[in-house]
Scaffold this motif. Structure first.
Motif, PDB file in Angstrom:
ATOM      1  N   GLY A 120      -4.781 -30.870  22.566  1.00 33.18           N
ATOM      2  CA  GLY A 120      -4.807 -29.423  22.374  1.00 33.18           C
ATOM      3  C   GLY A 120      -3.880 -28.956  21.275  1.00 33.18           C
ATOM      4  N   ASN A 121      -2.679 -29.519  21.227  1.00 34.40           N
ATOM      5  CA  ASN A 121      -1.690 -29.071  20.240  1.00 34.40           C
ATOM      6  C   ASN A 121      -1.962 -29.609  18.843  1.00 34.40           C
ATOM      7  N   ILE A 122      -2.404 -30.863  18.744  1.00 37.78           N
ATOM      8  CA  ILE A 122      -2.642 -31.456  17.424  1.00 37.78           C
ATOM      9  C   ILE A 122      -3.831 -30.795  16.728  1.00 37.78           C
ATOM     10  N   THR A 123      -4.902 -30.492  17.494  1.00 34.74           N
ATOM     11  CA  THR A 123      -6.051 -29.812  16.873  1.00 34.74           C
ATOM     12  C   THR A 123      -5.653 -28.420  16.377  1.00 34.74           C
ATOM     13  N   THR A 124      -4.809 -27.725  17.137  1.00 32.76           N
ATOM     14  CA  THR A 124      -4.325 -26.410  16.688  1.00 32.76           C
ATOM     15  C   THR A 124      -3.433 -26.555  15.459  1.00 32.76           C
ATOM     16  N   LEU A 125      -2.627 -27.622  15.435  1.00 34.85           N
ATOM     17  CA  LEU A 125      -1.748 -27.863  14.287  1.00 34.85           C
ATOM     18  C   LEU A 125      -2.564 -28.118  13.022  1.00 34.85           C
ATOM     19  N   ILE A 126      -3.657 -28.859  13.142  1.00 34.50           N
ATOM     20  CA  ILE A 126      -4.523 -29.117  11.986  1.00 34.50           C
ATOM     21  C   ILE A 126      -5.087 -27.796  11.430  1.00 34.50           C
ATOM     22  N   ALA A 127      -5.550 -26.928  12.350  1.00 32.01           N
ATOM     23  CA  ALA A 127      -6.065 -25.616  11.920  1.00 32.01           C
ATOM     24  C   ALA A 127      -4.971 -24.805  11.232  1.00 32.01           C
ATOM     25  N   ALA A 128      -3.751 -24.855  11.774  1.00 29.07           N
ATOM     26  CA  ALA A 128      -2.625 -24.116  11.170  1.00 29.07           C
ATOM     27  C   ALA A 128      -2.296 -24.632   9.780  1.00 29.07           C
ATOM     28  N   LEU A 129      -2.384 -25.954   9.599  1.00 31.21           N
ATOM     29  CA  LEU A 129      -2.105 -26.533   8.282  1.00 31.21           C
ATOM     30  C   LEU A 129      -3.147 -26.098   7.250  1.00 31.21           C
ATOM     31  N   PHE A 130      -4.405 -25.981   7.666  1.00 31.20           N
ATOM     32  CA  PHE A 130      -5.435 -25.482   6.759  1.00 31.20           C
ATOM     33  C   PHE A 130      -5.173 -24.020   6.395  1.00 31.20           C
ATOM     34  N   LEU A 131      -4.745 -23.226   7.375  1.00 35.17           N
ATOM     35  CA  LEU A 131      -4.397 -21.832   7.088  1.00 35.17           C
ATOM     36  C   LEU A 131      -3.252 -21.750   6.086  1.00 35.17           C
ATOM     37  N   PHE A 132      -2.278 -22.638   6.239  1.00 35.21           N
ATOM     38  CA  PHE A 132      -1.133 -22.649   5.324  1.00 35.21           C
ATOM     39  C   PHE A 132      -1.554 -23.050   3.914  1.00 35.21           C
ATOM     40  N   GLN A 133      -2.453 -24.029   3.822  1.00 31.89           N
ATOM     41  CA  GLN A 133      -2.870 -24.539   2.522  1.00 31.89           C
ATOM     42  C   GLN A 133      -3.719 -23.529   1.753  1.00 31.89           C
ATOM     43  N   TYR A 134      -4.621 -22.867   2.427  1.00 29.32           N
ATOM     44  CA  TYR A 134      -5.589 -22.013   1.733  1.00 29.32           C
ATOM     45  C   TYR A 134      -5.381 -20.516   1.978  1.00 29.32           C
ATOM     46  N   GLY A 135      -4.477 -20.154   2.878  1.00 27.03           N
ATOM     47  CA  GLY A 135      -4.240 -18.741   3.137  1.00 27.03           C
ATOM     48  C   GLY A 135      -3.286 -18.140   2.121  1.00 27.03           C
ATOM     49  N   THR A 136      -3.186 -16.822   2.137  1.00 25.99           N
ATOM     50  CA  THR A 136      -2.267 -16.112   1.261  1.00 25.99           C
ATOM     51  C   THR A 136      -1.441 -15.141   2.084  1.00 25.99           C
ATOM     52  N   GLY A 137      -0.212 -14.856   1.608  1.00 20.46           N
ATOM     53  CA  GLY A 137       0.619 -13.816   2.178  1.00 20.46           C
ATOM     54  C   GLY A 137       0.776 -13.896   3.684  1.00 20.46           C
ATOM     55  N   PRO A 138       0.333 -12.854   4.407  1.00 14.13           N
ATOM     56  CA  PRO A 138       0.529 -12.782   5.865  1.00 14.13           C
ATOM     57  C   PRO A 138      -0.113 -13.949   6.611  1.00 14.13           C
ATOM     58  N   VAL A 139      -1.283 -14.408   6.147  1.00  7.70           N
ATOM     59  CA  VAL A 139      -1.957 -15.533   6.808  1.00  7.70           C
ATOM     60  C   VAL A 139      -1.078 -16.778   6.742  1.00  7.70           C
ATOM     61  N   LYS A 140      -0.445 -16.968   5.594  1.00  2.00           N
ATOM     62  CA  LYS A 140       0.435 -18.119   5.422  1.00  2.00           C
ATOM     63  C   LYS A 140       1.653 -18.004   6.350  1.00  2.00           C
ATOM     64  N   GLY A 141       2.182 -16.770   6.488  1.00  2.00           N
ATOM     65  CA  GLY A 141       3.316 -16.559   7.388  1.00  2.00           C
ATOM     66  C   GLY A 141       2.972 -16.889   8.826  1.00  2.00           C
ATOM     67  N   PHE A 142       1.753 -16.516   9.250  1.00  2.00           N
ATOM     68  CA  PHE A 142       1.290 -16.845  10.598  1.00  2.00           C
ATOM     69  C   PHE A 142       1.185 -18.361  10.770  1.00  2.00           C
ATOM     70  N   ALA A 143       0.647 -19.042   9.739  1.00  5.33           N
ATOM     71  CA  ALA A 143       0.460 -20.496   9.811  1.00  5.33           C
ATOM     72  C   ALA A 143       1.796 -21.221   9.912  1.00  5.33           C
ATOM     73  N   VAL A 144       2.807 -20.739   9.177  1.00  6.52           N
ATOM     74  CA  VAL A 144       4.130 -21.381   9.217  1.00  6.52           C
ATOM     75  C   VAL A 144       4.723 -21.280  10.619  1.00  6.52           C
ATOM     76  N   THR A 145       4.710 -20.063  11.181  1.00  9.70           N
ATOM     77  CA  THR A 145       5.282 -19.862  12.514  1.00  9.70           C
ATOM     78  C   THR A 145       4.526 -20.674  13.564  1.00  9.70           C
ATOM     79  N   LEU A 146       3.207 -20.660  13.474  1.00 11.84           N
ATOM     80  CA  LEU A 146       2.396 -21.392  14.449  1.00 11.84           C
ATOM     81  C   LEU A 146       2.650 -22.896  14.363  1.00 11.84           C
ATOM     82  N   SER A 147       2.734 -23.427  13.141  1.00 12.14           N
ATOM     83  CA  SER A 147       2.961 -24.874  12.959  1.00 12.14           C
ATOM     84  C   SER A 147       4.307 -25.301  13.538  1.00 12.14           C
ATOM     85  N   LEU A 148       5.369 -24.563  13.175  1.00 17.12           N
ATOM     86  CA  LEU A 148       6.692 -24.903  13.714  1.00 17.12           C
ATOM     87  C   LEU A 148       6.726 -24.717  15.226  1.00 17.12           C
TER      88      LEU A 148
END
Length: 516
Positions: free
Chosen positions: A456-484
């Motif tokens: 459950g956690n690793i699949t969510t982490l993979i999605a968060a990493l994709f958000l971090f890689q291709y997202g901008t601004g606020p989306v990237k901020g969400f991905a950073v917090t979610l990943s950590l």
């Protein structure tokens, strides 16, 4: 056991060290501390034209050095072509060898009668566009950094677009930075085609039979102290440009007026020496962003690397010009497509509401865990508190920026953290119902729940990493917090929570029943 205690204590102390004081250690994003959000577009036509003009100037210089006389070398920016006309028959072979050796980026077509047309190859057009975007990103980064903006976001919008997203949190003077980003910072030295300035463009045309002579261009001067401008007729050939400058800084002349002192690199010194030697007695125009700053006479050869630009500068203008020269010229004109300003009061309100929401979520979840899992709920609640602490410590350590969506990531992390505990606790309860002892039930519960927790956690982490890689601004901020948060949740659920159980078993060796 002692090692586990020491490890958890050290990790907790490290997290507290990196967090405190939070106002200094936690970087706030644009939406939390105010600032400016901009979307800029790189005008690729300008980049292509600049590259074409540069290639044309290089070709003219090479033909002159090789003593190949031609009637004209002319650039056609609309069709991205260079036309070479009037090559004498005895120089055709030498000219074509020059094309092969120095103009390999172009397709060359022989138009007959000593005329040639050079056009960019398709692959070169793509490469120029790619380099223009890369240079624009680097130059904007350098200019913003010079103003001391904390944790700016500067990135390309999408994979293939020519747009750049710029977020400058906590900016006090957005007008000045916007002006710096919008001006290309093109610096050129060109010889004057006419020795004197003119009062208007019409005067230049009147002096040249109503047309602009071939190989020349018209530029206005910088406005004088009383707002007046004059006009210059300059040659097309660029003798030096901003790429020949090693460094620049704000300075002042003998009267205390602001100037910009600069140092030429080795190639620049060589070019400057050649120009001032070959064109002694002529005037050399210094052109910044298509305006003539000054046009001094060449009285003698200049072989030194140090020089200065004088003009009607204020202190801020001279500092801004020095920044632009140090950071390099933008490859093309930048167009502002979008601009939003967030006030600091709105940011403070967002922080207050975000913290309140996080605390309410934390209290509700902790209360539920205590109610449903009794004493084991204390285990989960302590792990949850440590999870929040480690998450903030990780953000401070990696200098991550906290945004409003990042606070949403905090709240989501609270739910995900106890989700792992729920899976483990339910497994333990199942083992207890099967008649196992508390120690055996704990061992089996953690072992059997491990795969579900990790999946459950690793699949969510993979999605968060994709958000971090291709997202901008606020989306990237969400991905950073979610990943950590996911990493911290896995650690507290698997390691810290298990340590609490082991500590409970160590205190009561003959424990018969678990409160769960």
């Amino acid at each position: 056991m002692k090692f586990k205690i020491l490890f958890v204590v050290l990790l907790t102390a490290g997290a507290v060290y990196y967090i405190y004081p939070p106002k200094e250690k936690i970087n706030l994003g644009l939406d939390l501390q105010g600032g400016i959000h901009m979307v800029l577009q790189v005008e690729m036509k300008d980049a292509m034209k600049a590259e074409l003009d540069n290639s044309k100037s290089n070709l003219e210089r090479i033909l002159k050095d090789e003593k190949v006389d031609v009637k004209q070398v002319k650039a056609n920016p609309e069709q991205l072509k260079i036309m070479v006309t009037g090559v004498s028959e005895d120089k055709v072979e030498k000219t074509e060898k020059i094309f092969d050796d120095y103009m390999s980026r172009f397709n060359v077509s022989d138009d007959g009668a000593g005329d040639y047309t050079l056009s960019f190859k398709g692959a070169e057009v793509k490469e120029i566009r790619k380099q223009a975007m890369r240079q624009a990103l680097i130059t904007i980064h350098n200019r913003v950094d010079a103003y001391g903006v904390s944790e700016p976001i500067i990135q390309r919008q999408g994979l293939e677009s020519n747009r750049i997203v710029v977020e400058l949190p906590g900016l006090d003077d957005p007008t000045r930075v916007k002006k710096s980003l919008s001006e290309p910072g093109w610096l050129e030295w060109r010889l004057l085609a006419a020795p004197n300035s003119f009062k208007s463009k019409e005067d230049i045309l009147a002096a040249n039979n109503g047309k602009i002579p071939d190989g020349t261009a018209i530029f206005p001067s910088e406005p004088s102290a009383n707002g007046g401008i004059v006009w210059y007729l300059v040659k097309d050939r660029v003798e030096l440009n901003g790429n020949d400058i090693k460094t620049a800084r704000r300075s002042s002349d003998q009267f205390g007026s602001p100037t910009v002192a600069f140092t030429l690199n080795q190639a620049g010194v060589s070019k400057f020496s050649r120009v001032t030697t070959e064109h002694r007695g002529e005037r050399l125009a210094i052109i910044l962003d298509k305006k003539v700053v000054s046009a001094p006479s060449i009285n003698e050869p200049i072989n030194t690397p140090n020089a200065q630009i004088t003009g009607h500068f204020t202190i801020d203008e001279s500092e801004d010009l020095a920044i632009k020269l140090r950071s390099g010229a933008l490859p093309a004109k930048m167009t502002f497509l979008e601009e939003r300003t967030v006030g600091p009061s709105l940011g403070r309100d967002s922080i207050r509401k975000g913290v309140r929401s996080t605390m309410m979520g934390l209290i509700i979840v902790m209360g539920f865990m205590l109610f449903y899992y009794k004493a084991a709920g204390i285990n989960a609640d302590l792990a949850l508190i440590l999870n929040m602490l480690y998450l903030l410590g990780g953000m401070a350590y990696f200098h991550a920026t906290l945004t409003l969506p990042g606070i949403a990531g905090f709240i989501l992390t609270i739910g995900m953290a106890v989700d792992a505990n729920v899976l483990i606790f339910e497994r333990i309860k199942e083992e207890l119902r099967n008649g196992k002892t508390p120690k055996s039930a704990i061992d089996a519960g953690f072992a059997k729940a491990m795969s579900a927790v990790l999946d459950g956690n690793i699949t969510t982490l993979i999605a968060a990493l994709f958000l971090f890689q291709y997202g901008t601004g606020p989306v990237k901020g969400f991905a950073v917090t979610l990943s950590l948060g996911i990493v911290a949740s896995l650690f507290t659920a698997i390691y810290v929570s298990r340590w609490f159980f082991d500590l409970r078993l160590a205190v009561s060796l003959n424990i018969k029943k678990l409160s769960i």
